[in-house]
Design an enzyme around this catalytic site. Structure first.
Site, PDB file in Angstrom:
ATOM      1  N   ASP A   1       4.409  -8.363 -10.242  1.00  0.00           N
ATOM      2  CA  ASP A   1       3.611  -7.857  -9.125  1.00  0.00           C
ATOM      3  C   ASP A   1       2.871  -6.609  -9.601  1.00  0.00           C
ATOM      4  O   ASP A   1       3.424  -5.520  -9.654  1.00  0.00           O
ATOM      5  CB  ASP A   1       4.528  -7.529  -7.936  1.00  0.00           C
ATOM      6  CG  ASP A   1       3.753  -6.999  -6.732  1.00  0.00           C
ATOM      7  OD1 ASP A   1       2.583  -6.593  -6.894  1.00  0.00           O
ATOM      8  OD2 ASP A   1       4.336  -6.958  -5.632  1.00  0.00           O
TER       9      ASP A   1
ATOM     10  N   PHE B   1       9.053  -3.003  -3.491  1.00  0.00           N
ATOM     11  CA  PHE B   1       8.092  -3.077  -2.399  1.00  0.00           C
ATOM     12  C   PHE B   1       7.044  -4.112  -2.767  1.00  0.00           C
ATOM     13  O   PHE B   1       6.247  -3.923  -3.687  1.00  0.00           O
ATOM     14  CB  PHE B   1       7.396  -1.743  -2.127  1.00  0.00           C
ATOM     15  CG  PHE B   1       6.445  -1.845  -0.959  1.00  0.00           C
ATOM     16  CD1 PHE B   1       6.915  -1.726   0.332  1.00  0.00           C
ATOM     17  CD2 PHE B   1       5.106  -2.120  -1.158  1.00  0.00           C
ATOM     18  CE1 PHE B   1       6.055  -1.871   1.416  1.00  0.00           C
ATOM     19  CE2 PHE B   1       4.226  -2.264  -0.078  1.00  0.00           C
ATOM     20  CZ  PHE B   1       4.714  -2.139   1.209  1.00  0.00           C
TER      21      PHE B   1
ATOM     22  N   LYS C   1      -5.319  -4.998  -4.069  1.00  0.00           N
ATOM     23  CA  LYS C   1      -5.775  -3.615  -3.924  1.00  0.00           C
ATOM     24  C   LYS C   1      -7.077  -3.352  -4.673  1.00  0.00           C
ATOM     25  O   LYS C   1      -8.152  -3.614  -4.164  1.00  0.00           O
ATOM     26  CB  LYS C   1      -4.669  -2.651  -4.321  1.00  0.00           C
ATOM     27  CG  LYS C   1      -3.467  -2.694  -3.371  1.00  0.00           C
ATOM     28  CD  LYS C   1      -2.566  -1.513  -3.517  1.00  0.00           C
ATOM     29  CE  LYS C   1      -1.316  -1.623  -2.650  1.00  0.00           C
ATOM     30  NZ  LYS C   1      -1.594  -1.605  -1.206  1.00  0.00           N
TER      31      LYS C   1
END
Length: 408
Positions: free
Chosen positions: A235, A150, A264
């Site tokens: 990531d 993801f 984030k």
């Protein structure tokens, strides 16, 4: 944390949820809670009910809601300057880039806004590097990714997703990606060839259920990419910035990738901030006009991002995640065979597999909500636990007690 009566909406949670239905696109299926206020590890709905936040905005709230140092940095910057675009320099960006590069042990920073933008930017940089440095023929570069990944939901990113919900109805898809099983070095080696620009991986797969690879996998990826002459892109948008008990999840194997994708928590739960961080030999391939972002690196984002880096420079939050991770694993171990069939945890991050006979992940999330604890499900019977790193041992134990109760 009770709000003054005049500042609280007069509409009920049920009314607000109903009001969203005809005017909001249905791209999420949230739990039926309407948050109006928050502080630290706790949120409050419009009726004044309090909930312990065990999701932390998918790690965007690593430092809790409205952390005083981050709010102070935002307030101070709001009174000075919020946006210039990158047509001009601003007085906050240099320090943000310097300190983020130093924190990660890399050289250069490409500031963006959202996590998906960081991934897209990393892909562009990898392709440019492949053509300019590696000598891959034009438009032939490939990037190897892992199944169950993801990395976001833009058209290019869902092109290499294996989640059909994210893909169906959104083609045609962007070519140039090869998908291999996660945690399989032999499959990865077979997929890498002279056209490979990069290997793009999550050090821990979050959306897939907090899947942690075997020890040695990340080091193996690093060795393979060096030997094969391609880049390693990690990531760390969910796994980074303290979540796993280290600043970065790759540090558990002493790995330094060529590019890091961050987001984030980098915005402190206040503004969207993301970044590609890399070596000068990699990010140095970009030239003016080849990539950009009006809001990327804006003064408000840089001020908040710098305050986030400052919190991480102390090591306090990494230590808290490591120490409380022991409490989290102990509590989950005690639930094995009692509604929990398995779990994976590192630091303050866990994927918990619920016995389907007890309920789906969604049902467990709804039961926990009624007990005053907020979590989110993924992949059927799995729930994710990722509380703010400011959580106390007592609060964490209370959340585990609530889980035990709803499983029974």
């Amino acid at each position: 944390m009770t709000a003054p009566a005049q500042t609280r909406t007069t509409r009920s949670s049920a009314d607000l949820i109903r009001a969203e239905e005809p005017v909001l696109a249905h791209n999420y299926h949230p739990l039926p809670v309407v948050v109006a206020r928050a502080e630290g590890t706790w949120v409050e709905d419009v009726e004044g009910r309090r909930y312990l936040d065990m999701l932390a905005g998918y790690s965007a709230l690593n430092f809790g809601h409205r952390h005083p140092a981050l709010i102070e940095a935002a307030h101070a910057q709001l009174d000075r300057l919020t946006l210039t675009s990158r047509a001009f320099h601003n007085d906050r960006l240099a320090e943000f880039a310097e300190r983020l590069a130093a924190l990660t042990g890399l050289d250069m920073v490409l500031p963006m806004n959202t996590g998906a933008e960081a991934v897209e930017s990393g892909i562009k940089v990898a392709r440019k590097w492949a053509y300019d440095v590696k000598g891959v023929p034009a438009d032939r570069a490939t990037i190897v990714v892992a199944a169950e990944n993801f990395h976001g939901r833009t058209t290019t990113i869902v092109s290499f997703s294996t989640d059909e919900t994210a893909r169906q109805g959104f083609g045609p898809f962007t070519p140039g990606f090869r998908i291999v099983p996660y945690n399989d070095l032999a499959a990865l080696e077979a997929a890498v060839d002279e056209t490979t620009a990069a290997v793009l991986l999550e050090p821990i797969q979050g959306e897939a259920g907090v899947l942690i690879p075997d020890e040695g996998y990340l080091a193996g990826v690093r060795e393979l990419t060096r030997r094969k002459g391609c880049l390693f892109i990690a990531d760390e948008i969910q796994s980074g910035l303290g979540r796993t008990g280290r600043t970065l999840a790759v540090e558990h194997e002493s790995v330094v990738p060529d590019m890091l994708l961050l987001g984030k928590a980098l915005g402190g739960g206040i503004v969207p901030v993301s970044a590609v961080v890399g070596g000068r030999d990699v990010l140095g391939v970009l030239r003016p006009g080849e990539h950009g972002s009006t809001f990327g690196g804006n003064p408000l984002a840089a001020a908040v991002g710098t305050a986030v880096v400052e919190l991480l420079e102390t090591g306090e939050f990494q230590r808290r995640a490591a120490e409380l991770g022991v409490v989290l694993r102990g509590g989950l171990s005690a639930l094995l065979g009692r509604g929990v069939v398995g779990f994976r945890a590192r630091g303050l991050w866990a994927g918990v597999d619920i016995d389907p006979a007890v309920g789906t992940g969604r049902e467990i999330g709804e039961r926990l909500m009624r007990e005053g604890v907020l979590v989110k499900d993924t992949h059927g019977s799995t729930i994710r636990l990722a509380p703010p790193l400011t959580i106390t041992a007592e609060e964490l134990t209370g959340a585990l007690g609530a889980l035990e109760k709803v499983l029974a």
